[in-house]
Design a protein around this motif. Sequence first.
Motif, mmCIF file in Angstrom:
data_model
loop_
_atom_site.group_PDB
_atom_site.id
_atom_site.type_symbol
_atom_site.label_atom_id
_atom_site.label_comp_id
_atom_site.label_asym_id
_atom_site.label_seq_id
_atom_site.Cartn_x
_atom_site.Cartn_y
_atom_site.Cartn_z
ATOM 1 N N MET A 1 0.858 -1.176 0.000
ATOM 2 C CA MET A 1 0.000 0.000 0.000
ATOM 3 C C MET A 1 0.899 1.233 0.000
ATOM 4 S SD MET A 1 -3.101 -1.439 0.245
ATOM 5 C CE MET A 1 -4.303 -0.266 0.896
ATOM 6 N N VAL A 2 0.595 2.211 -0.850
ATOM 7 C CA VAL A 2 1.313 3.484 -0.843
ATOM 8 C C VAL A 2 0.260 4.580 -0.743
ATOM 9 C CG1 VAL A 2 2.800 5.062 -2.136
ATOM 10 C CG2 VAL A 2 3.274 2.613 -2.185
ATOM 11 N N ASP A 3 0.344 5.386 0.297
ATOM 12 C CA ASP A 3 -0.637 6.448 0.550
ATOM 13 C C ASP A 3 -2.067 5.913 0.528
ATOM 14 O OD1 ASP A 3 1.499 8.161 0.680
ATOM 15 O OD2 ASP A 3 1.285 8.889 -1.373
ATOM 16 N N GLY A 4 -2.279 4.778 1.154
ATOM 17 C CA GLY A 4 -3.630 4.213 1.238
ATOM 18 C C GLY A 4 -4.122 3.577 -0.046
ATOM 19 N N ARG A 5 -3.244 3.492 -1.064
ATOM 20 C CA ARG A 5 -3.667 2.879 -2.317
ATOM 21 C C ARG A 5 -2.901 1.589 -2.533
ATOM 22 N NH1 ARG A 5 -6.571 5.959 -6.007
ATOM 23 N NH2 ARG A 5 -7.020 8.033 -5.230
ATOM 24 N N ARG A 6 -3.629 0.595 -3.030
ATOM 25 C CA ARG A 6 -3.050 -0.707 -3.259
ATOM 26 C C ARG A 6 -2.213 -0.668 -4.540
ATOM 27 N NH1 ARG A 6 -6.018 -5.979 -2.237
ATOM 28 N NH2 ARG A 6 -7.813 -4.678 -1.782
ATOM 29 N N ILE A 7 -1.013 -1.194 -4.481
ATOM 30 C CA ILE A 7 -0.204 -1.359 -5.687
ATOM 31 C C ILE A 7 -0.641 -2.678 -6.322
ATOM 32 C CG2 ILE A 7 2.154 -1.594 -6.610
ATOM 33 C CD1 ILE A 7 1.690 1.118 -5.261
ATOM 34 N N THR A 8 -1.004 -2.634 -7.599
ATOM 35 C CA THR A 8 -1.504 -3.828 -8.267
ATOM 36 C C THR A 8 -0.405 -4.458 -9.111
ATOM 37 O OG1 THR A 8 -3.695 -2.794 -8.330
ATOM 38 C CG2 THR A 8 -3.377 -4.730 -9.708
ATOM 39 N N ASP A 9 0.316 -5.403 -8.522
ATOM 40 C CA ASP A 9 1.308 -6.126 -9.324
ATOM 41 C C ASP A 9 0.580 -7.211 -10.138
ATOM 42 O OD1 ASP A 9 0.786 -8.175 -7.571
ATOM 43 O OD2 ASP A 9 2.700 -8.074 -6.540
ATOM 44 N N LYS A 10 1.357 -7.968 -10.912
ATOM 45 C CA LYS A 10 0.762 -8.932 -11.842
ATOM 46 C C LYS A 10 -0.097 -9.972 -11.106
ATOM 47 C CE LYS A 10 2.233 -11.632 -15.798
ATOM 48 N NZ LYS A 10 3.327 -12.447 -16.360
ATOM 49 N N GLU A 11 0.401 -10.470 -9.984
ATOM 50 C CA GLU A 11 -0.343 -11.490 -9.237
ATOM 51 C C GLU A 11 -1.590 -10.903 -8.585
ATOM 52 O OE1 GLU A 11 0.176 -14.801 -9.360
ATOM 53 O OE2 GLU A 11 1.650 -14.199 -10.865
ATOM 54 N N ASP B 1 5.033 3.740 -8.949
ATOM 55 C CA ASP B 1 4.505 2.831 -9.961
ATOM 56 C C ASP B 1 3.359 2.056 -9.324
ATOM 57 O OD1 ASP B 1 3.900 1.063 -11.911
ATOM 58 O OD2 ASP B 1 5.830 0.017 -11.917
ATOM 59 N N TYR B 2 2.129 2.422 -9.704
ATOM 60 C CA TYR B 2 0.961 1.765 -9.124
ATOM 61 C C TYR B 2 0.730 0.376 -9.716
ATOM 62 C CZ TYR B 2 -0.323 6.067 -6.732
ATOM 63 O OH TYR B 2 -0.327 7.157 -5.908
ATOM 64 N N GLY B 3 1.501 0.020 -10.737
ATOM 65 C CA GLY B 3 1.317 -1.285 -11.378
ATOM 66 C C GLY B 3 0.124 -1.260 -12.306
ATOM 67 N N PHE B 4 -0.664 -2.337 -12.280
ATOM 68 C CA PHE B 4 -1.782 -2.473 -13.216
ATOM 69 C C PHE B 4 -3.035 -1.758 -12.699
ATOM 70 C CE2 PHE B 4 1.136 -5.895 -14.194
ATOM 71 C CZ PHE B 4 1.254 -5.739 -15.570
ATOM 72 N N VAL B 5 -2.915 -0.447 -12.544
ATOM 73 C CA VAL B 5 -4.035 0.384 -12.123
ATOM 74 C C VAL B 5 -4.423 1.256 -13.306
ATOM 75 C CG1 VAL B 5 -4.672 2.366 -10.680
ATOM 76 C CG2 VAL B 5 -3.519 0.387 -9.667
ATOM 77 N N GLY B 6 -5.719 1.311 -13.600
ATOM 78 C CA GLY B 6 -6.176 2.036 -14.776
ATOM 79 C C GLY B 6 -6.907 3.317 -14.446
ATOM 80 N N LEU C 1 -6.908 -3.907 -16.209
ATOM 81 C CA LEU C 1 -6.425 -2.930 -15.237
ATOM 82 C C LEU C 1 -7.406 -2.820 -14.080
ATOM 83 C CD1 LEU C 1 -5.334 -0.216 -17.839
ATOM 84 C CD2 LEU C 1 -3.770 -1.555 -16.418
ATOM 85 N N ASN C 2 -6.876 -2.687 -12.884
ATOM 86 C CA ASN C 2 -7.652 -2.515 -11.661
ATOM 87 C C ASN C 2 -8.061 -1.035 -11.578
ATOM 88 O OD1 ASN C 2 -8.695 -2.919 -9.109
ATOM 89 N ND2 ASN C 2 -6.692 -3.115 -8.091
ATOM 90 N N THR C 3 -9.356 -0.780 -11.404
ATOM 91 C CA THR C 3 -9.817 0.608 -11.429
ATOM 92 C C THR C 3 -10.760 0.885 -10.273
ATOM 93 O OG1 THR C 3 -9.502 0.708 -13.822
ATOM 94 C CG2 THR C 3 -10.982 2.342 -12.877
ATOM 95 N N ASN C 4 -10.622 2.063 -9.692
ATOM 96 C CA ASN C 4 -11.455 2.462 -8.559
ATOM 97 C C ASN C 4 -12.945 2.459 -8.930
ATOM 98 O OD1 ASN C 4 -12.867 4.913 -7.125
ATOM 99 N ND2 ASN C 4 -11.224 4.246 -5.766
ATOM 100 N N ALA C 5 -13.754 1.775 -8.122
ATOM 101 C CA ALA C 5 -15.179 1.621 -8.432
ATOM 102 C C ALA C 5 -15.937 2.948 -8.356
ATOM 103 C CB ALA C 5 -15.810 0.587 -7.500
#
Lengths: 262, 262
Positions: free
Chosen positions: A57-67, A117-122, A156-160
């Motif tokens: 988690m960085v600043d309350g946001r999940r880093i979305t790696d490949k797994e 780098d948030y990873g796979f975040v859209g 990509l993982n995106t905020n609902a």
Amino acid sequence: MEPLFVIKVGGNVIDDAAVLDQFLADFAAMKGNKILIHGGGKLATDLAAQLGIEQQMVDGRRITDKETLKVVTMVYAGLINKTIVAKLQAGHCTAMGICGADNNAIQAHKRINATIDYGFVGDVDTVNASFIDGALKQGTTLIVAPITHDGKGTLLNTNADTMAQEIAKAMSPYYKVQLVFSFDKPGVLLDKDDNSSVIPTIDKASFEQLKSTNKIVAGMIPKLENAFKALDQGIETVRLGRAQDLPKLIKGDAGTIIVHGK
Amino acid sequence: MEPLFVIKVGGNVIDDAAVLDQFLADFAAMKGNKILIHGGGKLATDLAAQLGIEQQMVDGRRITDKETLKVVTMVYAGLINKTIVAKLQAGHCTAMGICGADNNAIQAHKRINATIDYGFVGDVDTVNASFIDGALKQGTTLIVAPITHDGKGTLLNTNADTMAQEIAKAMSPYYKVQLVFSFDKPGVLLDKDDNSSVIPTIDKASFEQLKSTNKIVAGMIPKLENAFKALDQGIETVRLGRAQDLPKLIKGDAGTIIVHGK
């Protein structure tokens, strides 16, 4: 223009089977045009933990790696989305579960950030309004999981919340859009410890006043600023309230309604 | 009537990323009406093992308990389905991923068996042909995960071959349906150890002859009997062959074509 309710249901509701069932029964019974966007709840975090995938988690946001992307795709677009669809079908609501990749409903790009780098975040680029309009006209209720794609084959993982707002914005040229955020609080509170202190209506003038007199919970300010931005983008009202109060929220008999005002 | 290709792609193909990518590129490039039904591959078994969910097999069939149902819903309807959809979108194919619960596409009932409780396994009752026809007419390619529902809120694990056949049957009053089973074998073989011994065409008469002279692999017989049942149900041809040969399978230049014959 016909009304359209774009309803986001929060993760806390998803995590509580009894509350979710009641919410879905109420949602199924709603007449007219409606779209449901669901969050993820604790299920993805729990599954990642079970699989030993470390959550950064960085600043309350999940880093979305490949797994982690695989986990959220499985949980959001698979388990939660299809469980909701099956329950709505049982409630005689013609539901169709999608993510942003389906029919190119919501295209995004991988978040660009100079330091993290948030990873796979859209971050959302486009909403396929004609596909959504077509589904609505056929009486199909879209159930949207918070996963998008980049048009080049990557999910990509995106905020609902963002997805709900982008869908609401994209549909506002064609419908009178009511954007509803349903979660575990009864609305915007004057006193965060008193659930009876719900502010029924907020317009721009009263929001400025609430802010200047420090009468509003700090965490609520960005949510409300987003809501006013939504109104500027053509959305008719933004409503916030408890998922248990859905029928009242829709009627304006519970929760907080945010309107443009004079 | 227009042709419609109902294509099942097997689990072994799903498990091999390079083969799957090539298959999806070929599938995306196919003109005309098409539907893809995908199997599950090893991913669900692997995930269940990682989560410590014991897999019970009876007579080669997986028993789907409550936890296994969650796993297959996540893997089939979530990860595999949406990965395929995103890749097809990148190949300019307007794909929409569904399971049987979506738009009530395929309704099933929990398998009734006097001696074995298969758990949450569904046998197909109805296919929503008008929904599928509507999607085809709009140029949408449906990507179907092998999960159905019972109409009462419960998801069910369903055999992907059966789903492909049921969809093919249901669409045959409206389209000239070509049912294609694409997997890791080049077709029906005269000699199971010789991949060059593919039988190009089998009709009912030649099937009886192959059976009576023991010239056909035992494991292939039920598959072929099912294929002839499909032809009796109005399906035009059944084709079997390698996923890598998809463009040739479609043209009839590879694999085995099963036809009614005289």
